[in-house]
Design a protein around this motif. Structure first.
Motif, PDB file in Angstrom:
ATOM      1  N   HIS A  78       0.891  -1.176   0.000  1.00  0.00           N
ATOM      2  CA  HIS A  78       0.000   0.000   0.000  1.00  0.00           C
ATOM      3  C   HIS A  78       0.917   1.209   0.000  1.00  0.00           C
ATOM      4  N   VAL A  79       0.838   1.980  -1.066  1.00  0.00           N
ATOM      5  CA  VAL A  79       1.832   3.020  -1.306  1.00  0.00           C
ATOM      6  C   VAL A  79       1.209   4.402  -1.200  1.00  0.00           C
ATOM      7  N   TYR A  80       1.904   5.283  -0.503  1.00  0.00           N
ATOM      8  CA  TYR A  80       1.469   6.671  -0.364  1.00  0.00           C
ATOM      9  C   TYR A  80       2.604   7.548  -0.880  1.00  0.00           C
ATOM     10  N   VAL A  81       2.281   8.443  -1.790  1.00  0.00           N
ATOM     11  CA  VAL A  81       3.281   9.385  -2.298  1.00  0.00           C
ATOM     12  C   VAL A  81       2.990  10.733  -1.657  1.00  0.00           C
ATOM     13  N   VAL A  82       3.976  11.264  -0.982  1.00  0.00           N
ATOM     14  CA  VAL A  82       3.781  12.524  -0.243  1.00  0.00           C
ATOM     15  C   VAL A  82       4.709  13.574  -0.838  1.00  0.00           C
ATOM     16  N   ARG A  83       4.139  14.730  -1.173  1.00  0.00           N
ATOM     17  CA  ARG A  83       4.927  15.766  -1.838  1.00  0.00           C
ATOM     18  C   ARG A  83       4.569  17.145  -1.285  1.00  0.00           C
ATOM     19  N   GLY A  84       5.269  18.123  -1.785  1.00  0.00           N
ATOM     20  CA  GLY A  84       4.923  19.522  -1.523  1.00  0.00           C
ATOM     21  C   GLY A  84       4.777  19.859  -0.046  1.00  0.00           C
ATOM     22  N   TYR A 138       3.422   0.617   2.973  1.00  0.00           N
ATOM     23  CA  TYR A 138       2.795  -0.061   4.111  1.00  0.00           C
ATOM     24  C   TYR A 138       2.356  -1.461   3.701  1.00  0.00           C
ATOM     25  N   LEU A 139       2.233  -2.316   4.697  1.00  0.00           N
ATOM     26  CA  LEU A 139       1.654  -3.654   4.516  1.00  0.00           C
ATOM     27  C   LEU A 139       0.590  -3.847   5.586  1.00  0.00           C
ATOM     28  N   ASP A 140      -0.345  -4.754   5.350  1.00  0.00           N
ATOM     29  CA  ASP A 140      -1.251  -5.139   6.430  1.00  0.00           C
ATOM     30  C   ASP A 140      -0.437  -5.892   7.476  1.00  0.00           C
ATOM     31  N   ARG A 141      -0.752  -5.616   8.744  1.00  0.00           N
ATOM     32  CA  ARG A 141       0.071  -6.161   9.831  1.00  0.00           C
ATOM     33  C   ARG A 141       0.107  -7.678   9.879  1.00  0.00           C
ATOM     34  N   ASP A 142      -0.940  -8.312   9.376  1.00  0.00           N
ATOM     35  CA  ASP A 142      -0.969  -9.776   9.473  1.00  0.00           C
ATOM     36  C   ASP A 142      -0.199 -10.454   8.341  1.00  0.00           C
ATOM     37  N   MET A 143       0.397  -9.681   7.476  1.00  0.00           N
ATOM     38  CA  MET A 143       1.156 -10.275   6.369  1.00  0.00           C
ATOM     39  C   MET A 143       2.468 -10.854   6.902  1.00  0.00           C
ATOM     40  N   PRO A 144       2.743 -12.131   6.610  1.00  0.00           N
ATOM     41  CA  PRO A 144       3.991 -12.722   7.076  1.00  0.00           C
ATOM     42  C   PRO A 144       5.162 -12.384   6.149  1.00  0.00           C
ATOM     43  N   TYR A 188      10.119   6.779  13.039  1.00  0.00           N
ATOM     44  CA  TYR A 188       9.167   7.855  13.376  1.00  0.00           C
ATOM     45  C   TYR A 188       7.817   7.551  12.725  1.00  0.00           C
ATOM     46  N   HIS A 189       7.407   6.277  12.838  1.00  0.00           N
ATOM     47  CA  HIS A 189       6.209   5.841  12.107  1.00  0.00           C
ATOM     48  C   HIS A 189       4.950   6.536  12.577  1.00  0.00           C
ATOM     49  N   ARG A 190       4.924   6.979  13.844  1.00  0.00           N
ATOM     50  CA  ARG A 190       3.703   7.653  14.320  1.00  0.00           C
ATOM     51  C   ARG A 190       3.514   9.001  13.617  1.00  0.00           C
ATOM     52  N   THR A 191       4.598   9.718  13.437  1.00  0.00           N
ATOM     53  CA  THR A 191       4.495  11.019  12.758  1.00  0.00           C
ATOM     54  C   THR A 191       4.141  10.815  11.281  1.00  0.00           C
ATOM     55  N   VAL A 192       4.706   9.774  10.677  1.00  0.00           N
ATOM     56  CA  VAL A 192       4.330   9.479   9.280  1.00  0.00           C
ATOM     57  C   VAL A 192       2.835   9.172   9.221  1.00  0.00           C
ATOM     58  N   ALA A 193       2.351   8.382  10.174  1.00  0.00           N
ATOM     59  CA  ALA A 193       0.936   8.001  10.174  1.00  0.00           C
ATOM     60  C   ALA A 193       0.031   9.220  10.383  1.00  0.00           C
ATOM     61  N   GLU A 194       0.498  10.199  11.176  1.00  0.00           N
ATOM     62  CA  GLU A 194      -0.302  11.420  11.359  1.00  0.00           C
ATOM     63  C   GLU A 194      -0.490  12.152  10.030  1.00  0.00           C
ATOM     64  N   THR A 195       0.532  12.079   9.187  1.00  0.00           N
ATOM     65  CA  THR A 195       0.466  12.755   7.884  1.00  0.00           C
ATOM     66  C   THR A 195      -0.392  11.973   6.905  1.00  0.00           C
ATOM     67  N   SER A 239      -2.447   9.115   7.602  1.00  0.00           N
ATOM     68  CA  SER A 239      -3.676   8.505   8.135  1.00  0.00           C
ATOM     69  C   SER A 239      -3.990   7.159   7.488  1.00  0.00           C
ATOM     70  N   PRO A 240      -3.054   6.213   7.551  1.00  0.00           N
ATOM     71  CA  PRO A 240      -3.357   4.885   7.008  1.00  0.00           C
ATOM     72  C   PRO A 240      -4.309   4.159   7.953  1.00  0.00           C
ATOM     73  N   PRO A 241      -5.040   3.150   7.474  1.00  0.00           N
ATOM     74  CA  PRO A 241      -5.855   2.357   8.397  1.00  0.00           C
ATOM     75  C   PRO A 241      -4.954   1.752   9.471  1.00  0.00           C
ATOM     76  N   PRO A 242      -5.428   1.643  10.720  1.00  0.00           N
ATOM     77  CA  PRO A 242      -4.568   1.150  11.816  1.00  0.00           C
ATOM     78  C   PRO A 242      -4.017  -0.246  11.561  1.00  0.00           C
ATOM     79  N   ARG A 243      -4.670  -1.015  10.705  1.00  0.00           N
ATOM     80  CA  ARG A 243      -4.182  -2.380  10.461  1.00  0.00           C
ATOM     81  C   ARG A 243      -2.904  -2.391   9.621  1.00  0.00           C
ATOM     82  N   ARG A 244      -2.456  -1.221   9.182  1.00  0.00           N
ATOM     83  CA  ARG A 244      -1.263  -1.188   8.330  1.00  0.00           C
ATOM     84  C   ARG A 244      -0.020  -0.793   9.106  1.00  0.00           C
ATOM     85  N   ILE A 245       1.097  -1.396   8.702  1.00  0.00           N
ATOM     86  CA  ILE A 245       2.396  -1.131   9.321  1.00  0.00           C
ATOM     87  C   ILE A 245       3.324  -0.537   8.263  1.00  0.00           C
TER      88      ILE A 245
END
Ligand SMILES: Cc1cc2nc3c(=O)[nH]c(=O)nc-3n(C[C@H](O)[C@H](O)[C@H](O)COP(=O)(O)O)c2cc1C
Length: 220
Positions: free
Chosen positions: A46-52, A133-139, A173-180, A182-188
């Motif tokens: 699951h890919v997020y491109v962040v710019r600007g 990101y990946l879903d957390r349950d992915m091995p 710093y994954h929490r700060t990335v997640a604040e930007t 907002s991925p579903p919580p199931r993603r790591i």
């Protein structure tokens, strides 16, 4: 650009210019990279491109944390084994020597090394970043798929004259990335990647590889 040229010209770039990355180039790269293989075609990335301004804000927030002496979030996955044994330990040390040595930073200059390392969270000056990101349950098998996907992205970027640097450092710093993002919580967050045009005036040392006989065994 043929595949050998793409592979041989890719290197982790740690100084980018401020030249803007065309959105169309990113669209082409990500559309083609979607053809990366994955076990049973799960396409677990699951890919997020962040710019600007969004990326500028993310960089600023992490910089503020670092300035405040915050050494990062609890790790969600180990980046290295608990003890790095030979030959990996030597390869890690060699990378440090080449990377920091090219900048004139001495082995025992811990503060300078930390300052240089902190440039991870400025995307080494790049104005485009990708977060995978990946879903957390992915091995582990799906994490390998994500690695293949990211390498496909990095090679395709070369065909657009773009460079990259994969960055597991963002997971610190994954929490700060997640604040930007907002991925579903199931993603790591697995990995970030800085994307841009390499700064030709900055030292960009090539990192050599082990002799083939150390990593490849032919049988029969
Ligand atoms: C999954 C992954 C995570 C990485 N994380 C970082 C990182 O956080 N910061 C960084 O500067 N380089 C990072 N790198 C780049 C490696 O250090 C680099 O690929 C390696 O030293 C070989 O150098 P080269 O890519 O220039 O050939 C990462 C590479 C991979 C594949």
């Amino acid at each position: 650009m043929d595949v050998y040229s793409a592979v041989n010209s890719r290197q982790s770039i740690r100084a980018f210019t401020d030249r803007a990355v065309p959105r169309e180039a990113l669209d082409r790269v990500l559309a083609a990279a979607a053809h990366a293989p994955s076990g049973s075609n799960l396409q677990p990335w699951h890919v997020y491109v962040v710019r600007g301004a969004r990326l500028a804000e993310l960089k600023k927030r992490v910089a503020e944390r670092i300035t405040a002496g915050d050494s990062g979030d609890e790790r969600e996955y180990p980046i290295y084994p608990p003890s790095i044994e030979s030959p990996y330990r030597e390869r890690l040390a060699d990378l440090g020597e080449r990377r920091y040595g090219a900048l004139g930073i001495a082995r025992d200059d811990t503060q300078a090394r930390l300052r240089e390392r902190a440039r991870n969270w400025d995307c080494y000056g790049a104005s485009t970043a990708l977060f995978c990101y990946l879903d957390r349950d992915m091995p582990v098998a799906q994490w390998a798929d994500a690695g293949m996907y990211l390498q496909t992205v990095m090679l395709l970027l070369r065909a657009e004259q773009l460079h990259s640097c994969a960055q597991a450092a963002w997971s610190e710093y994954h929490r700060t990335v997640a604040e930007t993002i907002s991925p579903p919580p199931r993603r790591i967050l697995f990995c970030g990647m800085s994307i841009g045009y390499a700064d030709p005036s900055a030292p960009q040392p090539r990192i050599p590889r082990a002799p083939l006989a150390e990593t490849v065994t032919f049988l029969g």
